[in-house]
Motif scaffolding. Structure first.
Motif, short mmCIF file in Angstrom:
data_model
loop_
_atom_site.label_atom_id
_atom_site.label_comp_id
_atom_site.label_asym_id
_atom_site.label_seq_id
_atom_site.Cartn_x
_atom_site.Cartn_y
_atom_site.Cartn_z
N UNK A 1 1.57 6.82 -6.97
CA UNK A 1 0.49 7.68 -7.45
C UNK A 1 0.53 9.08 -6.83
N UNK A 2 1.41 9.28 -5.83
CA UNK A 2 1.54 10.58 -5.16
C UNK A 2 0.18 11.06 -4.65
N UNK A 3 -0.46 10.23 -3.83
CA UNK A 3 -1.84 10.48 -3.40
C UNK A 3 -1.97 11.41 -2.19
N UNK A 4 -0.98 11.48 -1.36
CA UNK A 4 -1.03 12.30 -0.13
C UNK A 4 -2.14 11.84 0.83
N UNK A 5 -2.28 10.53 0.94
CA UNK A 5 -3.19 9.94 1.92
C UNK A 5 -2.41 8.87 2.67
N UNK A 6 -2.98 8.36 3.74
CA UNK A 6 -2.28 7.34 4.51
C UNK A 6 -2.37 5.99 3.79
N UNK A 7 -1.49 5.07 4.20
CA UNK A 7 -1.51 3.74 3.58
C UNK A 7 -2.81 3.02 3.92
N UNK A 8 -3.43 3.39 5.04
CA UNK A 8 -4.69 2.75 5.43
C UNK A 8 -5.83 3.17 4.52
N UNK A 9 -5.80 4.39 4.02
CA UNK A 9 -6.81 4.83 3.07
C UNK A 9 -6.69 4.03 1.78
N UNK A 10 -5.46 3.80 1.34
CA UNK A 10 -5.23 2.97 0.15
C UNK A 10 -5.70 1.54 0.42
N UNK A 11 -5.40 1.05 1.61
CA UNK A 11 -5.83 -0.31 1.99
C UNK A 11 -7.35 -0.44 1.94
N UNK A 12 -8.06 0.57 2.48
CA UNK A 12 -9.53 0.53 2.47
C UNK A 12 -10.06 0.58 1.03
N UNK A 13 -9.42 1.40 0.18
CA UNK A 13 -9.86 1.47 -1.22
C UNK A 13 -9.71 0.11 -1.90
N UNK B 1 0.83 -1.20 0.00
CA UNK B 1 0.00 0.00 0.00
C UNK B 1 0.87 1.25 0.00
N UNK B 2 1.98 1.21 0.72
CA UNK B 2 2.91 2.35 0.71
C UNK B 2 3.49 2.59 -0.68
N UNK B 3 3.85 1.51 -1.37
CA UNK B 3 4.41 1.64 -2.72
C UNK B 3 3.38 2.25 -3.68
N UNK B 4 2.15 1.79 -3.58
CA UNK B 4 1.07 2.32 -4.43
C UNK B 4 0.86 3.80 -4.14
N UNK B 5 0.85 4.14 -2.86
CA UNK B 5 0.65 5.53 -2.44
C UNK B 5 1.75 6.43 -2.99
N UNK B 6 2.99 5.97 -2.91
CA UNK B 6 4.12 6.77 -3.39
C UNK B 6 4.12 6.88 -4.92
#
Length: 153
Positions: A99-111, A92-97
């Motif tokens: 896409x440069x989303x500026x959200x927590x890894x938990x938000x990506x996990x929930x998505x 989730x951290x890799x995906x977040x970085x």
């Protein structure tokens, strides 16, 4: 005839009577509504509260407006998360970085968790390549270096 049709028929009748009484000046509108809702409830063997809720919400299928804070990820960002996570081993951290989303890894996990098409799972354990396996692979490669693989088809 369904119960809701009966309620609507009685409401029409009572509201017509209520509007006549209000025009004459016999009862204020709120008292008239309460009186007629009680009459409808008595007619249908139900509570006046259930009739009141029915009158206030004539279209029960309509969804209530969502309350609370706005979502951190809009639909486009959710699709991007799904696309990047699909068929990959990224965290989730890799995906977040990426896409440069500026959200927590938990938000990506929930998505990812809310998307029925993505299932995250731990990889099955597989045996490591031993020295014997490596030697056999090298031997196969050396023996077949001069093989023309196009002729084998």
């Amino acid at each position: 005839m369904g119960k809701s049709n009966q309620i609507l028929r009685v409401i029409d009748t009572c509201s017509a009577i209520g509007s006549i009484l209000v025009r004459i000046g016999h009862t204020p509108p709120s008292t008239a509504n309460s009186l007629f809702q009680r009459t409808i409830a008595k007619h249908l063997d139900g509570s006046h509260d259930s009739i009141n809720r029915f009158v206030l919400n004539l279209n029960p299928i309509k969804q209530k407006k969502k309350t609370g804070p706005a979502p951190k990820l809009n639909s486009r960002a959710r699709r991007s998360v799904t696309r990047v996570a699909s068929n990959s081993m990224k965290s989730c951290n890799d995906i977040n970085q990426e896409l440069n989303l500026r959200v927590s890894k938990w938000t990506v996990w929930r998505a990812l968790k809310e998307n029925p098409n993505i299932t995250r799972a731990v990889m099955r354990p597989a045996p490591r390549l031993t020295n014997v396996h490596k030697a056999r692979r090298l031997d196969f490669a050396r023996r077949n270096m001069s093989t023309n693989w196009e002729k084998l088809q």
